[in-house]
Enzyme design. Sequence first.
Site, PDB file in Angstrom:
ATOM      1  N   HIS A  67     -25.316 -79.341  -2.080  1.00  0.00           N
ATOM      2  CA  HIS A  67     -24.265 -78.675  -1.308  1.00  0.00           C
ATOM      3  C   HIS A  67     -24.428 -77.176  -1.495  1.00  0.00           C
ATOM      4  O   HIS A  67     -24.333 -76.665  -2.608  1.00  0.00           O
ATOM      5  CB  HIS A  67     -22.871 -79.114  -1.765  1.00  0.00           C
ATOM      6  N   CYS A  68     -24.705 -76.481  -0.407  1.00  0.00           N
ATOM      7  CA  CYS A  68     -24.941 -75.042  -0.463  1.00  0.00           C
ATOM      8  C   CYS A  68     -23.618 -74.298  -0.325  1.00  0.00           C
ATOM      9  O   CYS A  68     -23.008 -74.295   0.751  1.00  0.00           O
ATOM     10  CB  CYS A  68     -25.909 -74.623   0.642  1.00  0.00           C
ATOM     11  N   THR A  69     -23.180 -73.681  -1.409  1.00  0.00           N
ATOM     12  CA  THR A  69     -21.917 -72.943  -1.380  1.00  0.00           C
ATOM     13  C   THR A  69     -22.038 -71.663  -0.560  1.00  0.00           C
ATOM     14  O   THR A  69     -21.044 -71.190  -0.003  1.00  0.00           O
ATOM     15  CB  THR A  69     -21.465 -72.579  -2.803  1.00  0.00           C
TER      16      THR A  69
END
Length: 207
Positions: A67-69
């Site tokens: 999950h790319c913040t």
Amino acid sequence: FYLVYTTSPGFLKGTNIEVVEIFLLLTGKKEVKYIINNYCLTCLGKKLPRCKHCILCNKCVRRFDHHCTWLGTCIGLFNFKFFFKQIWLLFFSLLFSSLLIFDYLNTQPSVLKSETFIQKIISVYYYHSFTLCVLMIQLLSLPFVCSVVMIQTICALYGLTTNEWSNYNRYNYLKDQTTGKYHNPYSTGCVGNICQILSSSTIPLDQ
């Protein structure tokens, strides 16, 4: 960025049939480990191989990478190729723009008149402070971007996701059933793995 953010990473949705299956397994006192490995009790759906539930998106993602913040979305089966291209494009953009700024500063009259290296730095600081600020931000960003590119490229060559690379001991499908050693059944060689990533349509549905 737009394609990474707007393309679905491969979210899975549970069906009524799968909810019934989970209920029957629980009431039938099936082994808890079997249920957890094959069904998502949050999404109430059946897991596919390499699928993982993202606690931030609260959904199961096919071929979950991470999950790319920074982008605010999951990276999975269908948007990883855009993410992979984006980080390489970002790396080259930072590198070449930094070189262009260096070249620009070295051709400025105020810098050319300076005799020593210290005098050149002072000259740049006084007469080109904004350009220097941009250059410093880019140089500070380069190591981080470079490390991301290196990790993602290594994972891509080995046919692994970032999640599998960092947690390979947790997944039984990455172990040889006879020896118990590491074995990736989804790897098709370095060239084949890269080709699969750059064209998600070539990746089998169970991945």
